[in-house]
Design a protein around this motif. Structure first.
Motif, PDB file in Angstrom:
ATOM      1  N   TYR B 118      33.146  14.235 -37.588  1.00  0.00           N
ATOM      2  CA  TYR B 118      34.163  13.738 -38.511  1.00  0.00           C
ATOM      3  C   TYR B 118      33.515  13.330 -39.834  1.00  0.00           C
ATOM      4  N   VAL B 119      33.840  14.065 -40.877  1.00  0.00           N
ATOM      5  CA  VAL B 119      33.302  13.743 -42.208  1.00  0.00           C
ATOM      6  C   VAL B 119      34.151  12.628 -42.818  1.00  0.00           C
ATOM      7  N   TYR B 120      33.512  11.502 -43.139  1.00  0.00           N
ATOM      8  CA  TYR B 120      34.303  10.388 -43.675  1.00  0.00           C
ATOM      9  C   TYR B 120      34.016  10.092 -45.137  1.00  0.00           C
ATOM     10  N   ASP B 121      33.027  10.765 -45.713  1.00  0.00           N
ATOM     11  CA  ASP B 121      32.788  10.571 -47.156  1.00  0.00           C
ATOM     12  C   ASP B 121      31.809  11.628 -47.658  1.00  0.00           C
ATOM     13  N   LEU B 122      31.757  11.750 -48.988  1.00  0.00           N
ATOM     14  CA  LEU B 122      30.715  12.592 -49.581  1.00  0.00           C
ATOM     15  C   LEU B 122      29.470  11.738 -49.772  1.00  0.00           C
ATOM     16  N   LEU B 123      28.337  12.380 -49.683  1.00  0.00           N
ATOM     17  CA  LEU B 123      27.065  11.698 -49.920  1.00  0.00           C
ATOM     18  C   LEU B 123      26.694  11.928 -51.385  1.00  0.00           C
ATOM     19  N   ARG B 124      26.401  10.817 -52.095  1.00  0.00           N
ATOM     20  CA  ARG B 124      26.104  10.959 -53.525  1.00  0.00           C
ATOM     21  C   ARG B 124      24.746  10.372 -53.869  1.00  0.00           C
ATOM     22  N   GLU B 125      24.144  10.968 -54.884  1.00  0.00           N
ATOM     23  CA  GLU B 125      22.930  10.394 -55.463  1.00  0.00           C
ATOM     24  C   GLU B 125      23.096  10.461 -56.972  1.00  0.00           C
ATOM     25  N   ASN B 126      22.983   9.349 -57.650  1.00  0.00           N
ATOM     26  CA  ASN B 126      23.224   9.286 -59.102  1.00  0.00           C
ATOM     27  C   ASN B 126      24.530   9.985 -59.461  1.00  0.00           C
ATOM     28  N   SER B 127      25.566   9.689 -58.717  1.00  0.00           N
ATOM     29  CA  SER B 127      26.917  10.219 -58.901  1.00  0.00           C
ATOM     30  C   SER B 127      27.039  11.738 -58.693  1.00  0.00           C
TER      31      SER B 127
END
Lengths: 83, 388
Positions: B118-127
């Motif tokens: 279950y994907v619950y969010d995007l993974l971000r680095e420096n937006s």
């Protein structure tokens, strides 16, 4: 629309088919749907009722009085003493 | 499990598997994440496809075909019907097995599949989006990829997280309910459609055969109309009248975004396909083949972008979709929304004219001409849409 003072949207437990029609019309991204679990995210929900209308099986209900009191009300209705 | 890929596809339905298949075939390292524990289940679909649509992707196989359909019967609001001959034929699928086969085709090209993910969010680095956050068999996991393809269906949230508004207007969302009925008498080679405000306002009711004595009996009505009465109520009324002795083997709910395709299908390195992108044919509500076409175009474009090392190239997918199907869907959407074309009176009139023709002349061409004389070309357009 600003978030409302309290949540008025109630998903009947055990009746939801987890189909996602409600999520598709929710303008606030306020519904979280897992494999067999659905949650209304209270901080985001504006009680706009679109999910209530979208639900094909009448699983989502709108309760103007708010849903925090609902379990109590349901319990009261379970064993009514009319007079 | 490996935690770095070129492309993560969120959702293992036909669009997601097809996107993965074409991207992997072009050399990309692809991972499909499916939230349910099975690919293909639960089924939320009427399951009808055309032969010509299907063979673009896979050879028909009796293992996942419940019925072959050669006829088409459309009931006007007043109960009259037309039974036009079809140039093409179609199938009612067993999506449960069909979806497996599509996933296997992706795997054959090298894609990986993980279920109960279950994907619950995007993974971000420096937006910048650098992957997804997922619960994999209930364990929080970060998986990295250069490109994310959201194939997460009508309930899509991937697009929203990436800044694409995927909310479907309630006028365009079809609220759907379907029962798989057995022990019933049907015409085993005929797709039946029922139109009209009484049976299915701003939508239609369908009977799609699954074998000789079983069928998917379902309905879709616009959420706008469902405010007053839910889809399941209309369906129950119809079934009580027509199939009072039937056994109901399954019942399902669903939402179909019968809208124009989203104007934006790409946000930096996030792409949307299938129902998530509103790639459903807005007039017929059919979305299996159209979603697979979207998936193919997205998968191919993503692989090319990786080869070119240019994520800007992903925007090309929007143009390709528009050229292939987007422009048609705009047209179909306008037909759907033209109330003078789809009101009960007009439908009755056209159906009546055509049904007066000798049976052998009840062709799509005849419907077209009749419809033209009567002003709107609605019935032809509907018929064409359903079978193409």
């Amino acid at each position: 629309m600003a978030p409302q003072p309290y949540l008025m949207i109630y998903v009947k437990p055990d009746k939801c088919d987890f189909c996602g029609a409600c999520v598709g019309v929710c303008p606030e991204d306020a519904i979280e749907l897992k494999e067999a679990e659905i949650n209304i995210i209270e901080e985001r929900c504006t009680n706009c009722r679109k999910c209530v209308w979208a639900c094909p099986w009448e699983v989502i209900e709108f309760h103007r009085e708010g849903i925090t009191e609902l379990p109590k009300i349901l319990e009261a209705l379970n064993d009514p003493v009319p007079f | 499990m490996q935690l770095t890929y070129d492309i993560i596809v969120v959702g293992g339905g036909p669009s997601g598997s097809t996107a993965a298949r074409y991207a992997a075939a072009a050399g990309a390292k692809v991972l499909i994440l499916e939230k349910d524990r099975d690919i293909g289940y639960p089924v939320r679909c009427g399951e009808a496809v055309s032969h010509s649509g299907l063979i673009q992707f896979i050879e028909p196989d009796t293992r996942w075909i419940a019925s072959t359909v050669t006829k088409f019967k459309m009931f006007a609001p007043n109960g009259n019907f037309i039974n036009p001959k079809l140039d093409d034929w179609g199938y009612v699928l067993e999506r449960r097995i069909f979806d497996y086969e599509l996933a296997k085709l992706a795997v054959k090209e090298g894609a990986k599949v993980v279920t109960k993910a279950y994907v619950y969010d995007l993974l971000r680095e420096n937006s910048t989006v650098v992957g997804v956050r997922a619960l994999i068999k209930d364990v929080k996991t970060e998986i990295r990829a250069k490109i994310i393809i959201g194939a997460d269906g009508v309930e899509s949230r991937v697009g929203k997280w990436a800044g694409i508004d995927t909310t479907c207007h309630i006028r365009d969302m079809e609220s759907c309910a379907q029962m798989m009925l057995s022990g019933i008498t049907i015409e085993p080679e005929t797709l039946e459609f029922y139109l009209g405000d009484e049976v299915a306002p701003e939508g239609y009711l369908w009977i799609f055969p699954k074998g000789k004595n079983s069928a998917n009996v379902g309905i879709g009505i616009s959420v706008e109309k469902a405010k007053k009465k839910a889809a399941i109520r209309y369906l129950e009324e119809f079934v009580a009248k027509r199939f009072s002795n039937a056994a109901m083997l399954t019942h399902i709910a669903g939402g179909v975004p019968a809208a124009k395709t989203l104007p934006k299908l790409v946000a930096h390195n996030v792409m949307l396909v299938g129902d998530a992108a509103h790639q459903v044919n807005p007039l017929s509500g059919g979305g299996i083949i159209t979603g697979m076409i979207g998936g193919m175009l997205a998968g191919q474009t993503a692989a090319e972008a990786l080869q070119k090392n240019d994520l800007q190239f992903l925007k090309e997918y929007e143009k390709r979709w528009q050229k292939r199907l987007g422009w048609r869907h705009e047209l179909f959407y306008n037909i759907k929304n033209s109330s003078s074309m789809l009101n009960d009176e007009t439908l009755n009139k056209i159906c009546n004219k055509v049904s007066q023709l000798p049976v052998e002349k009840q062709t799509l061409g005849a419907i077209f001409r009749t419809a033209l004389w009567n002003e709107p070309s609605v019935l032809l357009d509907i018929a064409k849409v359903f079978i193409s």
